[in-house]
Design an enzyme around this catalytic site. Structure first.
Site, short mmCIF file in Angstrom:
data_model
loop_
_atom_site.label_atom_id
_atom_site.label_comp_id
_atom_site.label_asym_id
_atom_site.label_seq_id
_atom_site.Cartn_x
_atom_site.Cartn_y
_atom_site.Cartn_z
N LYS A 50 0.85 -1.19 0.00
CA LYS A 50 0.00 0.00 0.00
C LYS A 50 0.88 1.24 0.00
O LYS A 50 1.95 1.26 0.64
CB LYS A 50 -0.89 -0.03 1.25
CG LYS A 50 -1.93 1.08 1.33
CD LYS A 50 -2.86 0.85 2.55
CE LYS A 50 -3.93 1.92 2.65
NZ LYS A 50 -4.85 1.68 3.79
N SER A 55 -9.84 1.69 2.73
CA SER A 55 -8.96 2.47 1.90
C SER A 55 -7.91 1.67 1.14
O SER A 55 -7.33 2.16 0.17
CB SER A 55 -8.25 3.52 2.76
OG SER A 55 -7.38 2.88 3.69
N SER A 81 -10.11 -0.78 6.86
CA SER A 81 -9.51 -0.59 5.53
C SER A 81 -8.80 -1.81 4.94
O SER A 81 -8.40 -1.77 3.78
CB SER A 81 -8.52 0.57 5.56
OG SER A 81 -9.22 1.77 5.40
N1 GLN Z 1 -13.27 3.89 6.17
C1 GLN Z 1 -12.74 4.31 7.43
C2 GLN Z 1 -12.37 5.76 7.36
O1 GLN Z 1 -12.64 6.35 6.39
C3 GLN Z 1 -11.57 3.46 7.79
C4 GLN Z 1 -10.35 3.82 7.03
C5 GLN Z 1 -9.18 2.99 7.41
O2 GLN Z 1 -9.29 1.94 8.04
N2 GLN Z 1 -8.00 3.48 7.07
O3 GLN Z 1 -11.82 6.31 8.25
#
Ligand code: GLN
Length: 497
Positions: free
Chosen positions: A86, A161, A185
């Site tokens: 990532k 994400s 995410s």
């Molecule tokens: N979707 C969640 C957010 O927008 C989690 C994101 C994540 O785990 N990095 O914060």
């Protein structure tokens, strides 16, 4: 090409290593064929932001040298395996952009521990993977460089994400990719793309060198198409690291219990989650079916309550933005980040650089965090959110006196279409079942259990472990996989060359 006719990225770790050991192909061939395939097949899907062909070739040369010297067995658990990272993970001399214009030109001056451990284990680094900007989001739509498409259906999001990581593995471009999970995410994109995604217990994988979002919530973990490959990858990247003060000395073999089955295991199910608003019928049905399968394999199902879990979302959208606001303060256009030229005073330079460098969702989180931590407001939101955090942790502690792991949905629905969710607060609901695990800090993973009856898109179930007993969820995950099979490569990528 591979003797079995499958691209290397669509093979398991065991298949690649068996082929290397039998000299059916070399690691150099694995590296170059995988890069070529990504160049060809990822052009439209856009999982990768940058390819690292030279680094992959160098790593492959070391593996091939070990094979020639008869020391392949010591070359590491990921020897010869293509891996993607990532783009919030530093890898020396590559860009680490976090999919943000703020860091579009930032080149890593060092390598993150999780990446270093993977390379030390013999992995072939293929490149950096697309994500929501600074990991804020559930769809990769907030990437400043354009979204990644879901390999099952290009009209739909891969989740986020870590959407690029999930899509790359689901499309069979790489067998393993790393992601990070602050509220869901890893698990939500794994579910949307029909693969295995693991958020281990907080502290299992070092956060050193991973660009911070919410430091008390962030955790790195692997994506793979099988439970065994996910466990092998986690073995490779986990372990103590003195450069992360929250890193734990828990030396665990995550593959240890995979063959044990669930006979005698107590698995918690949460009736309140199964009745949650917004949970679609097709996902509910798949989760209920998975519970029955586990019972059929000898597990005992136990109804449990997590009464404070309903407050997890509210607590997260206080704690997460507060930590993000603090962490993102370093992108000030002087020490780090995009610098808007031509301003007479520093204040104007900060303002213009941060306004242009950050996208709308990042700005929303920063402004929210800044407000929540301001004098007078802190006591109203931040302090109670920390109290809720304790209550949620106690809920899990109580539940785990009764059960060895917990089974829940991952996401209330299957992958949605691009642009379908415009309202940010609706997007936040994507993580309604995953967030409480980051808040409590225990382990959670997504395991594919087939397709939803209505959408014919992948559905994952979540298995949750007590802290540092991640082996429990792996054990139940392996049992589910014995019923549902390892994740298939997404159909449109499964056609042979
Ligand atoms: N979707 C969640 C957010 O927008 C989690 C994101 C994540 O785990 N990095 O914060």
């Amino acid at each position: 090409m591979a003797a079995v006719g499958k691209p290397f990225g669509a093979m398991s770790i065991a298949e690649i290593q068996a082929g290397l050991a039998a000299k059916e192909f070399t690691a150099a061939e694995v590296a170059s064929a995988t890069i070529s395939r990504i160049e060809r097949d990822d052009a439209q899907m856009h999982a990768f932001l940058e390819l690292t062909a030279d680094m992959a070739a160098d790593a492959a040369a070391k593996v091939d040298a070990a094979i020639a010297a008869g020391t392949f067995a010591e070359a590491g658990p990921l020897a010869g395996v293509p891996v993607g990272f990532k783009d919030n993970m530093n890898l020396l001399d590559t860009h680490t952009t976090c999919s943000s214009n703020m860091l579009a030109n930032y080149v890593s001056p060092y390598t993150a521990t999780c990446v270093e451990y993977a390379l030390h284990a013999g992995a072939l680094p293929m490149g950096k993977l697309n994500m929501d900007e600074f990991a804020f989001g559930s769809s990769t739509e907030t990437s400043a460089f354009g979204p990644t498409l879901n390999p099952w259906d290009f009209q739909r999001v891969p989740g986020g994400s870590s959407g690029g990581s999930a899509a790359a593995v689901a499309a069979g471009l790489v067998p393993v990719a790393l992601g990070s999970d602050t509220g869901g995410s890893i698990r939500q994109p794994a579910s949307f793309c029909g693969i295995v995604g693991v958020k281990p217990t907080y502290g299992v994988v070092s956060r050193y060198g991973v660009v911070a979002f919410g430091s008390s919530l962030d955790q790195v973990g692997p994506f793979a198409r099988s439970v065994e490959d996910a466990a092998l990858a986690l073995n490779a990247i986990s372990g103590f690291d003195e450069r992360d003060c929250t890193s734990q000395r828990a030396d665990v073999d995550f593959t240890a219990n995979l063959a044990e089955g669930v006979q005698g295991m107590r698995i918690g199910v949460v009736p309140a989650f199964m009745e949650a608003d917004g949970l679609t019928e097709e996902v509910r049905a798949r989760v209920a079916e998975a519970a029955q399968k586990l019972e059929g394999l000898g597990a005992t199902l136990v109804d449990i309550e997590l009464p404070n879990a309903k407050a997890a979302m509210s607590a997260y959208y206080v704690l997460g933005p507060c930590e993000a606001f603090s962490n993102l303060a370093r992108f000030d256009s002087v020490r780090y980040g995009y610098c808007d030229p031509g301003h007479a005073d520093l204040g104007a330079q900060y303002e213009a650089s941060r306004a242009k460098g950050f996208g709308p969702e990042a700005r929303r989180r920063i402004m929210l965090g800044s407000y929540l931590l301001s004098a007078g407001v802190y006591d109203t939101y931040y302090y109670p959110a920390q109290q809720v955090r304790t209550l949620i942790t106690q809920d899990y502690d109580r539940a785990f006196q009764q059960v060895d792991c917990i089974l829940t949905p991952v996401s209330p629905r299957t992958a949605f279409k691009f642009g379908e969710i415009g309202d940010p607060t609706q997007m936040y609901l994507s993580d309604m079942f995953t967030i409480s695990i980051n808040i409590a800090g225990n382990g959670g993973m997504s395991v594919p259990v087939g397709l939803g009856a209505d959408t014919q898109l992948p559905v994952g179930v979540q298995l949750i472990s007590p802290a540092f007993k991640d082996v429990n969820m792996f054990r139940a995950a392996a049992a589910l996989e014995s019923v549902y099979g390892p994740a298939p490569v997404a159909p449109q990528f499964a056609k042979e060359d």
